[in-house]
Design an enzyme around this catalytic site. Sequence first.
Site, PDB file in Angstrom:
ATOM      1  N   HIS A 194      12.714   8.428   4.307  1.00  0.00           N
ATOM      2  CA  HIS A 194      13.601   9.257   3.492  1.00  0.00           C
ATOM      3  C   HIS A 194      12.975  10.627   3.236  1.00  0.00           C
ATOM      4  CE1 HIS A 194      16.080  10.345  -0.121  1.00  0.00           C
ATOM      5  NE2 HIS A 194      17.009   9.781   0.630  1.00  0.00           N
ATOM      6  N   CYS A 195      11.661  10.666   3.103  1.00  0.00           N
ATOM      7  CA  CYS A 195      10.959  11.913   2.771  1.00  0.00           C
ATOM      8  C   CYS A 195      11.001  12.935   3.896  1.00  0.00           C
ATOM      9  CB  CYS A 195       9.503  11.625   2.433  1.00  0.00           C
ATOM     10  SG  CYS A 195       9.252  10.397   1.143  1.00  0.00           S
TER      11      CYS A 195
END
Length: 354
Positions: A329-330
């Site tokens: 997600h990052c």
Amino acid sequence: MAWRMPAETAPHDRIWMAFPREGEVMGDSSAAREATYDAWTTVAHAILPFEPVTMVVDPSERERARRMLSADIDIVEAPLDDFWMRDFGPTFVIDDATGERGGVDWIFNAWGQGADCENDALIAARILDELGLARVPSLLVNEGGGIHVDGEGTVLVTETVQLDPDRNPWATKERVEAELARTLGVETAIWLPRGLTRDYDELGTRGHVDIVATFASPGRVLVHAQHDPAHPDHAVMPAIHDALRAATDARGRSLELIELPAPAQLRDEEGFVDYSYVNHLVVNGGVIACGFGDDAADARARDILRDAYGREVVTVDAREIFARGGGIHCITQQQPRAGLATLAGGDAAGAGDR
């Protein structure tokens, strides 16, 4: 403009990423650097069957990127310091009344750590200019990994990020909530007390919510669980779970919590790991999930995510990404599809939507 950030489950036009470039975060060996390139490339290729990918590439990495990436991945060249697109890229928003899209350009100061980030701090504006979208400036120091929205007026945040004195020294909850309302269109902020233990180390973000909890749909939250008392997060998570159980969202609903248990591994060579299945990416018709080399735990997480979203789940080994300080997600940021802002939650992008 009345801007609103759609839920991640709403349909996307594409996913944005940043290609790794030489630097401290990549590690001090050629093997570590190659592993970093491979990890980011693998995630990009896992997304491609579901939706387009655009990769921002530092000019110094032009040839490597063109060699490693599929020709189906669009490349935009721009100077980079680092490669965490979620955090320094724009947070895309839509005006429900007109369908116009824009992007919030938060102030980025390298997670409050004062590291060199002059190039990264300009990426949001560069992307918005590339797309011809409205820039929504903000004086709040914030990162995309520090927020999760349900698309219906609720945002998850943590007290150690937006109220961090190295980010926003004069912030109060009321001031932060007012700015999130202006930029994201949210009415209710649910404040979690902190993040995971490892996230407070040197390469950490000091408590990003996107490794702790996320909305599967309005009223339903996927939340990290660490059941092994030998791990310090076993003592951290009860307060986070309690805060979620005590909260109500913008529609007045209590939240249903869906646990995502951590894998069995507790430590790596740096200390206690922060391996979390919460740090996944929802894509059109699918989910790109983190894997940690634990077949049983990875499979359990796939089943939970499949049930929660009703979508195909693809697991990608994320250990090299976590070793650099984040997860899937990052390193990704979704660009919502035009004209679909008013579709609630994730119903508009079901298992067959590509």
